[in-house]
Structure formats: structure tokens, C-alpha cells
Enzyme design. Sequence first.
Site, short mmCIF file in Angstrom:
data_model
loop_
_atom_site.label_atom_id
_atom_site.label_comp_id
_atom_site.label_asym_id
_atom_site.label_seq_id
_atom_site.Cartn_x
_atom_site.Cartn_y
_atom_site.Cartn_z
N GLU A 120 0.83 -1.21 0.00
CA GLU A 120 0.00 0.00 0.00
C GLU A 120 0.86 1.25 0.00
O GLU A 120 0.52 2.26 -0.62
CB GLU A 120 -0.93 0.01 1.22
CG GLU A 120 -2.01 -1.06 1.20
CD GLU A 120 -3.04 -0.85 0.10
OE1 GLU A 120 -2.65 -0.54 -1.05
OE2 GLU A 120 -4.24 -1.02 0.36
N THR B 130 -5.31 6.94 -5.43
CA THR B 130 -5.51 7.11 -3.99
C THR B 130 -4.67 8.28 -3.47
O THR B 130 -5.14 9.07 -2.64
CB THR B 130 -5.16 5.81 -3.24
OG1 THR B 130 -6.05 4.79 -3.70
CG2 THR B 130 -5.31 5.95 -1.74
N1 HSE Z 1 -8.60 4.53 3.41
C1 HSE Z 1 -7.98 4.68 2.12
C2 HSE Z 1 -8.42 6.01 1.54
C3 HSE Z 1 -8.41 3.55 1.25
O1 HSE Z 1 -9.62 6.26 1.55
O2 HSE Z 1 -7.58 6.78 1.10
C4 HSE Z 1 -7.87 3.61 -0.14
O3 HSE Z 1 -8.39 2.50 -0.86
#
Ligand code: HSE
Length: 310
Positions: free
Chosen positions: A131, A183
Site C-alpha cells: 500500500e 488514492t
Molecule cells: N482509506 C484509504 C483512503 C483507502 O480512503 O484513502 C484507499 O483505498
Amino acid sequence: MSNTKYVKVLAPGTVANLVCGFDVLGMCINEPNDVMEVTMLDTKEIIIKSADGYPLPLDPAMNTAGAPLIEMINEVGGNVGFEVIIHKKIKPGSGIGSSAASAAGATVAANHLLGNRFSKEDMVRFAMFGEKVASGVKHADNVAPCIYGGITLIRGIHPLDIVSIPSPDLFVTVVHPQIEVKTSDARQILRKEVKLKDAIKQWGNIAGLVAGFIQNDLPLISRSLEDVIIEPVRSILIPGFDDVKRLCKEAGALGGGISGSGPSIFMLSETEATANAVNEVMKDVYNKIGLDYNTYVTTINKTGVKIVDA
Ligand code: HSE
């Protein structure tokens, strides 16, 4: 006879945040899935291959499946490595946990080949390196549900504190409008400060949603699927968002919102018939806008990454 050096896994999609629980709640779903084939090597190296020519970074340190395995083989020590062939079915930038599926799938497969020497929590710790490669941040709200299955609460990441929450038997409808939202970009636009009155609403909703899942209280789940902090900012990146949300609820959905960092939108429904009606509503909105999309009508995946061939 089973092959102790090769394993094939299905790495499922995940819905992070579950509307109000930014970075702390996530849910595993049965569709879509990446398919990953992992072979153990007796040299200390990680080899990444894209099965279908999808342009994935092949440098393991830059690949969401490779980065966790680098950490893993460093911890294992000795001459151990892995070749990973990725059949990328969950599109990067979809909001359905594409990077997490690669990271968690590779980690679970490699751990299987190593005789399951690492715990689920260890695997989340490794997968979070994937990630970091994808979004610059080590969030666990996709990789934890992908590895544990069901719905998970990430109470903390320093140290990791993951709580499995009982999942009700609900149906999930997801629409993925064919635009890409990175993201990292979707995090960049968020305000760094939150008003106390919004924080109070948000933690009431998170607690309500968790209590609703535990008690299988559908009206409580429905009322708690509200996000007063992230959604108002991010939803402007998603054409048709307000219409999808309003019309799906009118069609009977319990509620829903942005899946992860978007652009996908998910809705929870009590029955399959409602989930299918919601699917039609989503299609209708994007047909009218003239934007391509994929939809999935699925259920909560209670097992996470699955070994399908060993
Ligand atoms: N919690 C993260 C965000 C998840 O919303 O940025 C990304 O898939």
C-alpha cells in the site's frame, strides 16, 4: 499430488472506509478477484510478471505485490525468493482495493509456501508495504479485510490492532465508472483539520455502524452509513455520485458511498432482489451520463484470499 513450490490464489476486492470509517474500516467482497500464481525459488529474488500484458511495474520494489515479499524474504533470511504471475482483474485506481489484492494475495501465497510461518497480523504488516508503494501511505483498511475476510476494524497501526467484526449476510452492489482516481491524489485533496462537531457526528456513525454489524441491526447500519468529513470533498471527483446515492437509496439500498478512495461506489442491500434493482439504477445513471462502467452484484467475502490450486 500437491506442489509445495507453487500456489494459485484468488485475491478479492475490498471496500475500504465503509463510508464513515476512513482508514479504520474495510470489507472484503466476493467479486471481483485478482488471480495470482506464486512459485517459491531457491534464490533470494522476487520476480514479477504480468500474465495478460497489463502494464504493471515489474521492479519488485515498485510493485504492490513485490514490496511485501521483499520484506518477507528479508525477515525469513537465507536463499528464498518468489516468482509472482499477476492476472490483474481489479483495475488499479478503481477504489476496489486493487493494490491490496496484489499485496495480500502475494503475501498469503508466499506464506502458504513457507509453511504458514507468519500470522495474519504479520501478513497485514507485510502487505502494508504494498500500500505504501501504491499510495505513499501504509493504510490497512484494504489489506486487513483482504487477508482476514469479512469486515475488519483497524483500531491502530502503530502497533497493529485489527479486530474482526461479525459480517451480516448482506448483498453488495458496486459500480466502477471507468475513470481512474489515484488514492494518493484522493488523499492529497482532503482537509488536514476537522471541525469538532463533524468529528462527533463521524465517531457516532462509526460506533453505530460497528454496533449495527454486531447486532445485525439493519436500520442502525443504514443510519450510520453517513460520512460528513471525506465524502463531501471526494465526491466531486466522481461524476454522477449524488444521483447514484440518492436513487439507490430510493430503490431500497440500506446505504453506501464511495468505495475506498473512489471512483467506485458501493451500496449494501438486505436482499438480492434489491441489490439487482440497485445495479439497474447505477447502470441507468451512467448510461445517461454516457460514461462506461462495470458493475458487480456480490456478497461479503468471509474468508479473504483463497488458495485455489496448490
Ligand atoms: N482509506 C484509504 C483512503 C483507502 O480512503 O484513502 C484507499 O483505498
